[in-house]
Write a protein that holds these residues in place. Structure first.
Motif, PDB file in Angstrom:
ATOM      1  N   GLY A   1       0.821  -0.883  -0.171  1.00 26.05           N
ATOM      2  CA  GLY A   1      -0.033   0.311  -0.225  1.00 26.05           C
ATOM      3  C   GLY A   1       1.124   1.218  -0.170  1.00 26.05           C
ATOM      4  O   GLY A   1       2.098   0.988   0.346  1.00 26.05           O
ATOM      5  N   SER A   2       0.024   2.418   0.433  1.00 28.72           N
ATOM      6  CA  SER A   2       0.668   3.332  -0.186  1.00 28.72           C
ATOM      7  C   SER A   2       0.176   4.725   0.060  1.00 28.72           C
ATOM      8  O   SER A   2      -1.800   4.695   0.284  1.00 28.72           O
ATOM      9  CB  SER A   2       1.152   3.929  -1.504  1.00 28.72           C
ATOM     10  OG  SER A   2       1.491   5.312  -1.817  1.00 28.72           O
TER      11      SER A   2
ATOM     12  N   TYR B   1      -2.317   7.194   6.457  1.00 33.82           N
ATOM     13  CA  TYR B   1      -1.368   5.489   5.904  1.00 33.82           C
ATOM     14  C   TYR B   1      -0.130   5.393   7.093  1.00 33.82           C
ATOM     15  O   TYR B   1      -0.704   4.321   7.239  1.00 33.82           O
ATOM     16  CB  TYR B   1      -0.465   6.553   4.746  1.00 33.82           C
ATOM     17  CG  TYR B   1      -0.002   5.086   4.727  1.00 33.82           C
ATOM     18  CD1 TYR B   1      -0.259   4.028   3.432  1.00 33.82           C
ATOM     19  CD2 TYR B   1       1.675   4.791   4.784  1.00 33.82           C
ATOM     20  CE1 TYR B   1       0.371   2.546   3.717  1.00 33.82           C
ATOM     21  CE2 TYR B   1       1.667   3.637   4.331  1.00 33.82           C
ATOM     22  CZ  TYR B   1       1.065   2.640   3.831  1.00 33.82           C
ATOM     23  OH  TYR B   1       2.207   1.352   3.576  1.00 33.82           O
TER      24      TYR B   1
ATOM     25  N   ILE C   1       2.190   1.621  -5.974  1.00 37.40           N
ATOM     26  CA  ILE C   1       1.013   0.625  -6.972  1.00 37.40           C
ATOM     27  C   ILE C   1       0.892   1.193  -7.603  1.00 37.40           C
ATOM     28  O   ILE C   1      -0.017   0.106  -8.937  1.00 37.40           O
ATOM     29  CB  ILE C   1       0.163   2.541  -6.313  1.00 37.40           C
ATOM     30  CG1 ILE C   1      -0.605   2.865  -5.354  1.00 37.40           C
ATOM     31  CG2 ILE C   1      -1.331   2.197  -6.781  1.00 37.40           C
ATOM     32  CD1 ILE C   1      -1.015   1.584  -4.463  1.00 37.40           C
TER      33      ILE C   1
ATOM     34  N   MET D   1      -4.589  -3.257  -1.715  1.00 36.58           N
ATOM     35  CA  MET D   1      -3.304  -2.882  -1.006  1.00 36.58           C
ATOM     36  C   MET D   1      -3.890  -3.287   0.768  1.00 36.58           C
ATOM     37  O   MET D   1      -5.461  -3.239   0.957  1.00 36.58           O
ATOM     38  CB  MET D   1      -3.221  -1.284  -1.411  1.00 36.58           C
ATOM     39  CG  MET D   1      -3.104  -1.280  -2.107  1.00 36.58           C
ATOM     40  SD  MET D   1      -1.211  -2.042  -2.653  1.00 36.58           S
ATOM     41  CE  MET D   1      -0.749  -2.092  -4.527  1.00 36.58           C
ATOM     42  N   ARG D   2      -3.182  -3.644   1.800  1.00 31.88           N
ATOM     43  CA  ARG D   2      -3.141  -4.223   2.734  1.00 31.88           C
ATOM     44  C   ARG D   2      -3.524  -2.473   3.645  1.00 31.88           C
ATOM     45  O   ARG D   2      -4.441  -2.495   4.827  1.00 31.88           O
ATOM     46  CB  ARG D   2      -1.746  -4.821   3.427  1.00 31.88           C
ATOM     47  CG  ARG D   2      -2.787  -4.529   4.893  1.00 31.88           C
ATOM     48  CD  ARG D   2      -3.665  -5.805   5.617  1.00 31.88           C
ATOM     49  NE  ARG D   2      -3.344  -6.020   6.989  1.00 31.88           N
ATOM     50  CZ  ARG D   2      -3.811  -5.157   7.481  1.00 31.88           C
ATOM     51  NH1 ARG D   2      -4.602  -3.994   7.083  1.00 31.88           N
ATOM     52  NH2 ARG D   2      -4.165  -5.224   8.708  1.00 31.88           N
ATOM     53  N   TYR D   3      -2.261  -1.750   2.956  1.00 33.33           N
ATOM     54  CA  TYR D   3      -3.265  -0.954   3.895  1.00 33.33           C
ATOM     55  C   TYR D   3      -3.122   0.403   2.982  1.00 33.33           C
ATOM     56  O   TYR D   3      -2.669   0.609   1.523  1.00 33.33           O
ATOM     57  CB  TYR D   3      -1.821   0.130   4.785  1.00 33.33           C
ATOM     58  CG  TYR D   3      -1.095  -0.734   5.172  1.00 33.33           C
ATOM     59  CD1 TYR D   3      -1.885  -1.222   6.785  1.00 33.33           C
ATOM     60  CD2 TYR D   3       0.022  -2.014   5.227  1.00 33.33           C
ATOM     61  CE1 TYR D   3      -1.510  -1.979   7.112  1.00 33.33           C
ATOM     62  CE2 TYR D   3       0.521  -3.029   5.374  1.00 33.33           C
ATOM     63  CZ  TYR D   3      -0.678  -2.692   6.462  1.00 33.33           C
ATOM     64  OH  TYR D   3       0.242  -4.026   7.787  1.00 33.33           O
ATOM     65  N   GLY D   4      -3.899   1.433   2.711  1.00 33.24           N
ATOM     66  CA  GLY D   4      -4.100   2.997   2.556  1.00 33.24           C
ATOM     67  C   GLY D   4      -5.661   2.475   1.414  1.00 33.24           C
ATOM     68  O   GLY D   4      -6.205   1.606   1.348  1.00 33.24           O
ATOM     69  N   SER D   5      -5.473   3.375  -0.138  1.00 30.51           N
ATOM     70  CA  SER D   5      -6.911   3.593  -0.807  1.00 30.51           C
ATOM     71  C   SER D   5      -6.668   1.724  -1.493  1.00 30.51           C
ATOM     72  O   SER D   5      -5.632   1.153  -1.512  1.00 30.51           O
ATOM     73  CB  SER D   5      -6.590   4.294  -1.903  1.00 30.51           C
ATOM     74  OG  SER D   5      -7.008   5.695  -1.121  1.00 30.51           O
TER      75      SER D   5
ATOM     76  N   SER E   1      -8.485  -0.843  -1.158  1.00 31.70           N
ATOM     77  CA  SER E   1      -8.844  -2.034   0.078  1.00 31.70           C
ATOM     78  C   SER E   1      -8.422  -3.563  -0.461  1.00 31.70           C
ATOM     79  O   SER E   1      -9.148  -3.497  -0.679  1.00 31.70           O
ATOM     80  CB  SER E   1      -9.517  -1.350   0.720  1.00 31.70           C
ATOM     81  OG  SER E   1     -10.466  -1.770   0.689  1.00 31.70           O
TER      82      SER E   1
END
Length: 343
Positions: free
Chosen positions: A11-12, A24, A74, A96-100, A102
């Protein structure tokens, strides 16, 4: 049952703006499998200290590597997905595990396409609590709550798969072709040593004594340290490298707890001070270039090396969306899709 694939990367932040970076980092560092302290202590550390000091510095680092299209991690992950989608016959979703982007959104995308049997692919070669495990745990929680009709097949870590070793080795060979270097450093993302002990299913094998990683054990199935060192060993064998011309280090430590050693930054400095003039560095804990490779290694690492007398510092790109890597992943997916038994 209709099959589909969910590929998941780290993620980012949405942008290199300190506000987005803080949001984040809050999600990332409050994950109990990243910082495995009791909630109160984790909240004091993250919300009381880190989020009041680190976002601005991290935002500056993201700003150095940010592309016009967005976050490199990304963008590169999306390119990989698009290429795999063209090679395979089953729906491919990216999350992504984190952020947008999902995991829940990725599962919804597959659900909307009628998928009820999912191959979950954490885009990490090695197993770790803070990568593979946290993805699997969150995906299972979401499945039970919102998609109980779905079933998961978990792709195991592929750190020692011959196809992966071949592609990684060839990428290193191509990147170093025609270049003169004295030492190749394999730098892996660091984790606290206690993560290694917690992941030891035997509860007795991991002694962190420099020997247990090379002593056969069931613990190696979940041992990040062993799996990193095994990648280095297998690539060294594939490329027929001479002993002493390559080594393993770990980067990106946080806090004061003991982390896996030797540390990448200190090793780069030591080698430069020791007279090494030309070195190369690969980052096989990542399949996509990101902040840790583009800024921490390619910028900070090179700066350290030059400051202590080093001259040439070559950073080998991650696999990203290389054609041979795309074909390997696509073949793994098709082999699963054509199988009749769900693991």
């Amino acid at each position: 049952m209709k099959k589909g694939v969910l590929m998941v990367n780290l993620g980012s932040p949405d942008s290199p703006n300190p506000k987005d970076v803080k949001k984040y980092l809050d999600e990332f560092l409050m994950d109990e499998r990243v910082i495995d302290l009791p909630y109160i202590l984790r909240a004091i550390l993250v919300k009381g200290i880190v989020l009041n000091t680190r976002p601005k510095k991290s935002a500056e680092a993201y700003g150095k590597i940010w592309w016009d299209e967005g976050s490199p991690l990304i963008v590169l992950s999306e390119r990989l997905q698009e290429k795999i989608d063209a090679f395979t016959s089953v729906p491919i979703a990216l999350a992504m595990r984190y952020g947008s982007m999902s995991i829940e959104e990725g599962m919804q995308e597959l659900h909307d396409k009628g998928v009820d049997e999912v191959l979950l692919i954490p885009l990490y070669p090695q197993f770790a609590m803070a990568t593979t495990e946290t993805i699997q745990v969150l995906a299972e929680e979401i499945r039970q709550e919102k998609y109980p009709h779905m079933s998961f097949t978990h792709m195991p870590p592929f750190y020692n798969h011959p196809d992966y070793i071949r592609v990684l080795s060839e990428s290193i060979r191509e990147s170093l072709e025609g270049k003169d270097y004295e030492h190749l450093l394999f730098s892996y993302h660091g984790v606290p040593k206690r993560h290694i002990r917690k992941s030891d299913i035997t509860k007795s094998h991991c002694k962190m004594d420099g020997k247990c990683c090379s002593t056969p054990s069931p613990a190696h199935e979940f041992c990040y340290s062993h799996q990193c060192k095994e990648v280095t060993r297998l690539v060294g064998e594939y490329l027929e490298m001479e002993e002493g011309t390559y080594s393993t280090t770990f980067q990106s430590r946080l806090g004061f707890d003991p982390w896996l050693t030797p540390y990448t930054d200190r090793t780069i400095e030591k080698m430069g001070l020791g007279g090494t003039k030309k070195m190369a560095i690969a980052t096989p804990a990542f399949v996509s270039d990101c902040l840790e490779t583009l800024e921490e290694i390619a910028m900070e690492g090179e700066e350290i090396f030059h400051e202590v007398g080093g001259e040439e510092f070559h950073v080998i790109p991650c696999l990203n969306d290389r054609e041979d890597w795309v074909k390997v992943l696509s073949r793994w997916i098709d082999e699963w899709a054509m199988s009749e038994v769900t693991a």
